[in-house]
Design a protein around this motif. Structure first.
Motif, PDB file in Angstrom:
ATOM      1  N   PRO A 156     -11.373   1.692   5.469  1.00  0.00           N
ATOM      2  CA  PRO A 156     -11.266   1.613   4.004  1.00  0.00           C
ATOM      3  C   PRO A 156     -11.042   2.953   3.319  1.00  0.00           C
ATOM      4  O   PRO A 156     -10.624   2.983   2.155  1.00  0.00           O
ATOM      5  CB  PRO A 156     -12.606   0.995   3.581  1.00  0.00           C
ATOM      6  CG  PRO A 156     -13.523   1.221   4.732  1.00  0.00           C
ATOM      7  CD  PRO A 156     -12.674   1.220   5.968  1.00  0.00           C
ATOM      8  N   HIS A 210      -3.253  -5.479  -1.317  1.00  0.00           N
ATOM      9  CA  HIS A 210      -4.514  -5.592  -2.056  1.00  0.00           C
ATOM     10  C   HIS A 210      -4.803  -7.061  -2.369  1.00  0.00           C
ATOM     11  O   HIS A 210      -5.173  -7.415  -3.498  1.00  0.00           O
ATOM     12  CB  HIS A 210      -4.457  -4.769  -3.347  1.00  0.00           C
ATOM     13  CG  HIS A 210      -4.195  -3.311  -3.121  1.00  0.00           C
ATOM     14  ND1 HIS A 210      -5.193  -2.417  -2.787  1.00  0.00           N
ATOM     15  CD2 HIS A 210      -3.040  -2.593  -3.132  1.00  0.00           C
ATOM     16  CE1 HIS A 210      -4.659  -1.214  -2.631  1.00  0.00           C
ATOM     17  NE2 HIS A 210      -3.358  -1.292  -2.829  1.00  0.00           N
ATOM     18  N   ASP A 252      -1.183   4.246  -3.339  1.00  0.00           N
ATOM     19  CA  ASP A 252      -2.364   4.381  -2.489  1.00  0.00           C
ATOM     20  C   ASP A 252      -2.467   5.771  -1.862  1.00  0.00           C
ATOM     21  O   ASP A 252      -3.557   6.176  -1.427  1.00  0.00           O
ATOM     22  CB  ASP A 252      -2.359   3.321  -1.387  1.00  0.00           C
ATOM     23  CG  ASP A 252      -2.731   1.941  -1.906  1.00  0.00           C
ATOM     24  OD1 ASP A 252      -3.164   1.847  -3.072  1.00  0.00           O
ATOM     25  OD2 ASP A 252      -2.594   0.962  -1.157  1.00  0.00           O
ATOM     26  N   ASN A 287       3.507   0.328  -1.793  1.00  0.00           N
ATOM     27  CA  ASN A 287       2.197   0.756  -2.322  1.00  0.00           C
ATOM     28  C   ASN A 287       2.026   2.272  -2.260  1.00  0.00           C
ATOM     29  O   ASN A 287       0.998   2.777  -1.815  1.00  0.00           O
ATOM     30  CB  ASN A 287       1.058   0.054  -1.571  1.00  0.00           C
ATOM     31  CG  ASN A 287       0.990   0.439  -0.097  1.00  0.00           C
ATOM     32  OD1 ASN A 287       2.009   0.680   0.548  1.00  0.00           O
ATOM     33  ND2 ASN A 287      -0.217   0.502   0.456  1.00  0.00           N
ATOM     34  N   ARG A 289      -2.742  -7.971   4.141  1.00  0.00           N
ATOM     35  CA  ARG A 289      -3.736  -8.115   3.066  1.00  0.00           C
ATOM     36  C   ARG A 289      -4.111  -6.760   2.469  1.00  0.00           C
ATOM     37  O   ARG A 289      -4.255  -6.623   1.245  1.00  0.00           O
ATOM     38  CB  ARG A 289      -4.982  -8.816   3.610  1.00  0.00           C
ATOM     39  CG  ARG A 289      -4.744 -10.241   4.090  1.00  0.00           C
ATOM     40  CD  ARG A 289      -6.034 -10.885   4.565  1.00  0.00           C
ATOM     41  NE  ARG A 289      -5.806 -12.185   5.180  1.00  0.00           N
ATOM     42  CZ  ARG A 289      -5.965 -12.440   6.474  1.00  0.00           C
ATOM     43  NH1 ARG A 289      -6.377 -11.495   7.301  1.00  0.00           N
ATOM     44  NH2 ARG A 289      -5.728 -13.650   6.950  1.00  0.00           N
ATOM     45  N   LYS A 290      -4.279  -5.756   3.313  1.00  0.00           N
ATOM     46  CA  LYS A 290      -4.683  -4.439   2.816  1.00  0.00           C
ATOM     47  C   LYS A 290      -3.577  -3.801   1.978  1.00  0.00           C
ATOM     48  O   LYS A 290      -3.842  -3.264   0.892  1.00  0.00           O
ATOM     49  CB  LYS A 290      -5.058  -3.513   3.982  1.00  0.00           C
ATOM     50  CG  LYS A 290      -5.477  -2.112   3.523  1.00  0.00           C
ATOM     51  CD  LYS A 290      -5.995  -1.264   4.668  1.00  0.00           C
ATOM     52  CE  LYS A 290      -6.369   0.137   4.183  1.00  0.00           C
ATOM     53  NZ  LYS A 290      -6.945   0.990   5.250  1.00  0.00           N
ATOM     54  N   PRO A 348      -6.895  -9.754  -0.380  1.00  0.00           N
ATOM     55  CA  PRO A 348      -7.710 -10.114   0.782  1.00  0.00           C
ATOM     56  C   PRO A 348      -7.776 -11.599   1.078  1.00  0.00           C
ATOM     57  O   PRO A 348      -8.226 -11.992   2.159  1.00  0.00           O
ATOM     58  CB  PRO A 348      -9.099  -9.580   0.404  1.00  0.00           C
ATOM     59  CG  PRO A 348      -9.104  -9.520  -1.083  1.00  0.00           C
ATOM     60  CD  PRO A 348      -7.702  -9.172  -1.474  1.00  0.00           C
TER      61      PRO A 348
END
Length: 343
Positions: free
Chosen positions: A104, A224, A117, A114, A220-221, A226
């Motif tokens: 994480p 964003h 991030d 993304n 999923r990560k 889940p």
């Protein structure tokens, strides 16, 4: 773009060598280039921009503050060993293994999807599995306006994803098979010439392989999201380069084929090759050697009204690996995030 000293761990492998090629193609300014690998590969000479560079053995003393960017393209074990050392030395570390993807505290980045991030990196950035990237790039523009609910995907993965030895293994098995012999190379779970092997990586307790779980968890990560339900079946097939996959996607609201087509076509790095009347669709040959995610066979999912089905291919060594890393470097430089690792 600023000039950086770049250190590559795993420089003699398929991805390491392609990374150097992409650095040159995209004219990335490089100060000092250091090439590292295992003890077995140390001493190999690789030429970059006319300079012959001798590969050194990777050790815990290999990294210092003058290594501005460290790209790790080795095993997960090597990444877990060396990435924290390089980060502690102030290096901006990009890791190509699965070692940190689900950590994480580590961003998992496809720059077209993304890039924001990158802003919260703490010295290590991970890049996705080579099958996750094309699927997410094709679906992300729809997900932004109509969130994904469920994905079913079946992959057809080239042997290059398992490294140079696997490429040579397919070649040797094919030559033997054409001469009437069976000579397994040992590079896959089963013989790969004229075969299809529905196992990539080890099996988990639920019957899925680790490769299949990577696709689900990484998607999923990155998005964003889940709660997306994802089921993958990953298969190794006897092609050299270019991963392909068949994807079925369901969204929170029904989507028309025209809307899906327009959104996918708008995605950066994605090209629609889709004309059934002319029998136009992409194949692994079309993707090999370039950086595009090619999408075709786009159609309504007749088993689930409001969903879509499509076929996508990409070069797993380039956009699935080396090119994505170079794009992370470009984006991190644009955001002034590389030097931050040393501060």
């Amino acid at each position: 773009m600023e000039t950086y000293n770049i250190t590559v761990v795993g420089a003699t492998g398929l991805v390491g060598r392609e990374f150097l090629k992409v650095l040159d193609e995209r004219r990335i300014p490089v100060g000092r280039l250091r090439l590292l690998a295992s003890k077995r590969s140390a001493g190999t000479v690789i030429t970059f921009r006319g300079q012959a560079i001798t590969v050194e053995e990777t050790t815990e003393e290999s990294f210092g503050p003058d290594d501005h960017i460290v790209f790790l393209s080795a095993s997960g074990e090597a990444s877990r060993r060396f990435a924290p050392i390089a980060r502690a030395a102030g290096c901006f570390v990009i890791d190509d293994s699965s070692a940190f993807r689900m950590d994480p505290s580590v961003p998992l980045v496809i720059p077209e999807v993304n890039a924001d991030d990158l802003e919260w990196h703490e010295g290590i950035v991970s890049q996705p599995n080579c099958t996750t990237t094309p699927m997410v790039m094709a679906l992300a523009p729809i997900h932004r306006v109509n969130p994904l609910k469920r994905i079913v995907v079946a992959t057809y993965q080239a042997v290059a994803g398992a490294g140079a030895a696997a490429v040579e293994g397919l070649k040797s098995e094919t030559r033997a098979a054409l001469e009437g012999r069976r000579e397994p190379s040992g590079t896959q779970k089963r013989e790969i010439a004229f075969n299809a092997v529905p196992q990539i990586d080890a099996f988990a307790e639920d019957g899925y392989t680790k490769e299949e779980l990577k696709m689900a968890n990484e998607t999923r990560k990155i998005l964003h999201a889940p709660d997306i339900a994802i089921s993958a079946t990953c298969v190794r097939v006897p092609t050299l380069f270019g991963h392909a996959m068949a994807v079925w996607a369901e969204f929170e609201r029904p989507i028309s084929l025209d809307e899906a087509r327009a959104l996918i076509a708008s995605a950066p790095g994605v090209t629609l090759v889709d004309d059934p009347a002319a029998e136009r669709y992409p194949t692994p040959h079309d993707a090999t050697g370039n950086d595009l995610v090619l999408v075709g066979r786009l159609r309504a999912d007749t088993a689930h009204p409001g969903g879509i089905a499509f076929w996508t291919v990409t070069d797993s060594i380039r956009k699935g690996a080396a090119t994505n890393v170079v794009q992370i470097i470009e984006e991190a430089d644009r955001r002034d995030l590389i030097r931050r690792a040393a501060r």
